[in-house]
Design a protein around this motif. Structure first.
Motif, PDB file in Angstrom:
ATOM      1  N   UNK A   1      -1.260  41.041  37.058  1.00  0.00           N
ATOM      2  CA  UNK A   1      -1.026  42.430  37.484  1.00  0.00           C
ATOM      3  C   UNK A   1      -2.343  43.062  37.957  1.00  0.00           C
ATOM      4  N   UNK A   2      -3.391  42.868  37.177  1.00  0.00           N
ATOM      5  CA  UNK A   2      -4.695  43.426  37.535  1.00  0.00           C
ATOM      6  C   UNK A   2      -5.240  42.766  38.798  1.00  0.00           C
TER       7      UNK A   2
ATOM      8  N   UNK B   1      -3.562  44.269  41.826  1.00  0.00           N
ATOM      9  CA  UNK B   1      -3.983  45.644  42.107  1.00  0.00           C
ATOM     10  C   UNK B   1      -5.351  45.662  42.783  1.00  0.00           C
ATOM     11  N   UNK B   2      -6.279  44.856  42.280  1.00  0.00           N
ATOM     12  CA  UNK B   2      -7.607  44.788  42.899  1.00  0.00           C
ATOM     13  C   UNK B   2      -7.506  44.214  44.308  1.00  0.00           C
ATOM     14  N   UNK B   3      -6.696  43.180  44.482  1.00  0.00           N
ATOM     15  CA  UNK B   3      -6.532  42.577  45.814  1.00  0.00           C
ATOM     16  C   UNK B   3      -5.956  43.584  46.803  1.00  0.00           C
ATOM     17  N   UNK B   4      -5.050  44.438  46.353  1.00  0.00           N
ATOM     18  CA  UNK B   4      -4.488  45.466  47.235  1.00  0.00           C
ATOM     19  C   UNK B   4      -5.580  46.386  47.750  1.00  0.00           C
ATOM     20  N   UNK B   5      -6.494  46.783  46.873  1.00  0.00           N
ATOM     21  CA  UNK B   5      -7.595  47.653  47.295  1.00  0.00           C
ATOM     22  C   UNK B   5      -8.555  46.909  48.218  1.00  0.00           C
ATOM     23  N   UNK B   6      -8.778  45.639  47.956  1.00  0.00           N
ATOM     24  CA  UNK B   6      -9.627  44.851  48.854  1.00  0.00           C
ATOM     25  C   UNK B   6      -9.032  44.799  50.258  1.00  0.00           C
ATOM     26  N   UNK B   7      -7.709  44.734  50.336  1.00  0.00           N
ATOM     27  CA  UNK B   7      -7.060  44.641  51.644  1.00  0.00           C
ATOM     28  C   UNK B   7      -7.342  45.868  52.492  1.00  0.00           C
ATOM     29  N   UNK B   8      -7.284  47.060  51.904  1.00  0.00           N
ATOM     30  CA  UNK B   8      -7.447  48.287  52.681  1.00  0.00           C
ATOM     31  C   UNK B   8      -8.898  48.738  52.817  1.00  0.00           C
ATOM     32  N   UNK B   9      -9.767  48.310  51.893  1.00  0.00           N
ATOM     33  CA  UNK B   9     -11.172  48.708  52.008  1.00  0.00           C
ATOM     34  C   UNK B   9     -11.975  47.745  52.855  1.00  0.00           C
TER      35      UNK B   9
ATOM     36  N   UNK C   1     -14.629  43.275  37.286  1.00  0.00           N
ATOM     37  CA  UNK C   1     -15.228  42.349  36.318  1.00  0.00           C
ATOM     38  C   UNK C   1     -14.144  41.555  35.593  1.00  0.00           C
ATOM     39  N   UNK C   2     -13.083  42.244  35.167  1.00  0.00           N
ATOM     40  CA  UNK C   2     -12.014  41.546  34.465  1.00  0.00           C
ATOM     41  C   UNK C   2     -11.168  40.722  35.428  1.00  0.00           C
ATOM     42  N   UNK C   3     -11.059  41.166  36.650  1.00  0.00           N
ATOM     43  CA  UNK C   3     -10.378  40.361  37.664  1.00  0.00           C
ATOM     44  C   UNK C   3     -11.091  39.025  37.834  1.00  0.00           C
ATOM     45  N   UNK C   4     -12.399  39.038  37.884  1.00  0.00           N
ATOM     46  CA  UNK C   4     -13.165  37.796  37.999  1.00  0.00           C
ATOM     47  C   UNK C   4     -12.924  36.890  36.801  1.00  0.00           C
ATOM     48  N   UNK C   5     -12.848  37.502  35.626  1.00  0.00           N
ATOM     49  CA  UNK C   5     -12.604  36.707  34.428  1.00  0.00           C
ATOM     50  C   UNK C   5     -11.262  35.992  34.515  1.00  0.00           C
TER      51      UNK C   5
ATOM     52  N   UNK D   1      -9.715  33.585  30.620  1.00  0.00           N
ATOM     53  CA  UNK D   1      -8.633  33.949  29.692  1.00  0.00           C
ATOM     54  C   UNK D   1      -8.937  35.184  28.849  1.00  0.00           C
ATOM     55  N   UNK D   2      -9.141  36.351  29.498  1.00  0.00           N
ATOM     56  CA  UNK D   2      -9.368  37.575  28.725  1.00  0.00           C
ATOM     57  C   UNK D   2      -8.113  37.994  27.979  1.00  0.00           C
ATOM     58  N   UNK D   3      -8.295  38.763  26.934  1.00  0.00           N
ATOM     59  CA  UNK D   3      -7.157  39.268  26.158  1.00  0.00           C
ATOM     60  C   UNK D   3      -6.370  40.289  26.990  1.00  0.00           C
ATOM     61  N   UNK D   4      -5.051  40.314  26.763  1.00  0.00           N
ATOM     62  CA  UNK D   4      -4.202  41.258  27.492  1.00  0.00           C
ATOM     63  C   UNK D   4      -4.659  42.702  27.293  1.00  0.00           C
ATOM     64  N   UNK D   5      -5.086  43.024  26.078  1.00  0.00           N
ATOM     65  CA  UNK D   5      -5.523  44.395  25.804  1.00  0.00           C
ATOM     66  C   UNK D   5      -6.701  44.801  26.667  1.00  0.00           C
ATOM     67  N   UNK D   6      -7.657  43.905  26.842  1.00  0.00           N
ATOM     68  CA  UNK D   6      -8.825  44.209  27.670  1.00  0.00           C
ATOM     69  C   UNK D   6      -8.424  44.361  29.131  1.00  0.00           C
ATOM     70  N   UNK D   7      -7.557  43.471  29.584  1.00  0.00           N
ATOM     71  CA  UNK D   7      -7.091  43.518  30.968  1.00  0.00           C
ATOM     72  C   UNK D   7      -6.319  44.807  31.234  1.00  0.00           C
ATOM     73  N   UNK D   8      -5.442  45.192  30.317  1.00  0.00           N
ATOM     74  CA  UNK D   8      -4.627  46.378  30.537  1.00  0.00           C
ATOM     75  C   UNK D   8      -5.443  47.660  30.467  1.00  0.00           C
ATOM     76  N   UNK D   9      -6.496  47.694  29.659  1.00  0.00           N
ATOM     77  CA  UNK D   9      -7.372  48.872  29.667  1.00  0.00           C
ATOM     78  C   UNK D   9      -8.012  49.033  31.039  1.00  0.00           C
ATOM     79  N   UNK D  10      -8.450  47.918  31.616  1.00  0.00           N
ATOM     80  CA  UNK D  10      -9.043  47.983  32.948  1.00  0.00           C
ATOM     81  C   UNK D  10      -7.993  48.373  33.988  1.00  0.00           C
TER      82      UNK D  10
END
Length: 447
Positions: A324-325, A328-336, A375-379, A385-394
């Motif tokens: 999911x994250x 979302x980041x890729x969508x912003x990369x597309x338009x920026x 940063x978490x997208x790169x991870x 394998x970041x924790x879901x909680x960390x990913x969802x906060x981002x």
């Protein structure tokens, strides 16, 4: 893309077609059927109905070029254009047998006439949505797309259903019954007005317009409200879900959850939407409608907008938080339109400039949220394998700003389109890079 004209491609096709016809007759006369692997059958041709693979490629290119020239590449299919060219060829064959000449320009002009007269499947294209079962009176339009509650739509369709069900047609009744059962699983529909398209080409552009409208609502109300909102044929929660497990001593344990997905929005949800986004009504309407009126010619901005909206739709429907994250980041990369150098900083800076609206504090908040999300997208993509909680906060931190960033990006891109009309991704990227810093302080100067 080929720089040849449609007539030049037709001429090359005709050369291959004539050579193939002679070759097939000779080899078939010898009982040699190996040539079947080397040819392509031509649809709609009664005789001499095969061509070499090279000739088939020229016919394809002629069809594509003709559609682009006529502004029909997004409205009529390549197959339709091929048939029009072959029909033009068939109609010229009697004359060609007398004159010993096949006029490629006449064939192309005949195909143009056929394409202009080709039937279109105009009207409303419907997409069922699990949206908000408590909202019974929704009727909200953005450009060519409209989201409407099922009771409202059913009342509007009563006469159409009466006409549909009247004929003594068992198959029509069956199709109608199937649709009505299917529709019961949804509480809303998105309708999209389509004109000038044949059906097979209309569905994809209508779907893009529908997702564009739904994404506006998703971004406005946020993931917590919109998590379970789905368009039919996407990731759709089941109305009833049953789970089973077997205990270590052999006992079956069952659980059931009832009710579909959707949000908890009620009637009146459009009021805050209009209040906060009314200033952008014209821009948003144009963006939604653009999908349905484009001519199919390459357009760098439409390509990126379409990709952005598909990624946003997937981000909200994605069942796995890390992906999911990423979406979302890729969508912003597309338009920026960030380049290869220091993507994390450039993406964060461009989002801050477009979403910050001249407010340095807002710029810093957006910059930090995007940088952390990246940063978490790169991870995720590098297998850490970041924790879901960390990913969802981002994700939540970035999503809090996503609508402001999107509206800013749309405004800047609209200014670029009016001022420079870039036709390639490279040109669009250069214009964006030259204007994005100025946009933060003065959007009007950037355009």
């Amino acid at each position: 893309m080929s720089t040849k004209s449609a007539a030049q491609h037709v001429s090359a096709f005709l050369d291959e077609w004539q050579a193939t016809t002679v070759m097939v007759q000779e080899r078939a006369g010898r009982g040699d059927s190996a040539f079947l692997r080397e040819i392509v059958l031509l649809e709609g041709m009664d005789r001499a109905n095969c061509v070499s693979k090279a000739g088939n490629s020229h016919l394809d290119a002629a069809a594509k070029t003709l559609l682009l020239r006529e502004g029909l590449a997004a409205k009529l299919s390549r197959q339709t254009a091929r048939k029009a060219l072959l029909r033009g060829l068939s109609e010229h064959l009697p004359k060609a047998l007398k004159t010993r000449r096949l006029p490629e320009h006449a064939i192309v002009e005949k195909a143009r006439t056929f394409l202009a007269a080709h039937p279109r499947d105009d009207g409303l294209y419907l997409f069922p949505v699990v949206f908000a079962h408590r909202a019974k009176e929704t009727d909200f339009r953005v450009g060519a797309a409209r989201i409407v509650a099922r009771p409202v739509l059913e009342a509007e369709l009563a006469d159409a259903w009466a006409r549909h069900d009247a004929p003594d047609d068992e198959w029509a009744r069956r199709l109608g019954d199937d649709w009505k059962r299917h529709a019961q699983s949804f509480d809303h529909f998105i309708t999209v007005e389509i004109a000038g398209h044949e059906e097979r080409m209309a569905w994809p552009v209508a779907r893009d317009a529908a997702e564009c409208l739904l994404n506006l609502i998703r971004m406005f109300f946020g993931y917590d409200a919109m998590d379970d909102v789905r368009i039919g044929d996407g990731y759709l929660w089941q109305e009833t879900r049953s789970a089973m497990r077997l205990t270590s001593d052999g006992h079956i344990c069952l659980s059931t959850s009832l009710g579909g997905g959707g949000s908890h929005l009620e009637d009146g949800w459009t009021e805050p939407f209009n209040r906060h986004l009314g200033h952008f009504a014209r821009l948003l309407s144009d963006v939604v409608t653009w999908h349905t009126v484009q001519d199919g010619k390459p357009d760098a901005l439409l390509e990126r907008l379409t990709y952005f909206n598909r990624l946003i739709s997937e981000a909200y429907a994605e069942p796995h938080h890390p992906i999911r994250l990423v979406r979302l980041v890729a969508a912003l990369e597309a338009l920026t339109l960030v380049g290869d150098k220091d993507k994390a900083h450039n993406l964060s800076h461009r989002c801050g400039c477009t979403g910050g609206s001249g407010d340095p504090e807002a710029y810093c908040r957006i910059y930090d949220a995007v940088r952390e999300a990246y940063r978490w997208r790169n991870a995720v993509v590098h297998g850490d394998a970041p924790r879901d909680g960390e990913v969802m906060r981002a994700f939540r931190s970035l999503e809090h700003h996503i609508l402001d960033i999107y509206l800013g990006l749309l405004s800047l891109h609209a200014g670029i389109a009016n001022a420079a009309r870039p036709r390639s991704i490279g040109a669009l990227r250069r214009e964006f890079g030259a204007r994005v810093d100025m946009f933060f302080w003065s959007p009007s100067l950037a355009a």
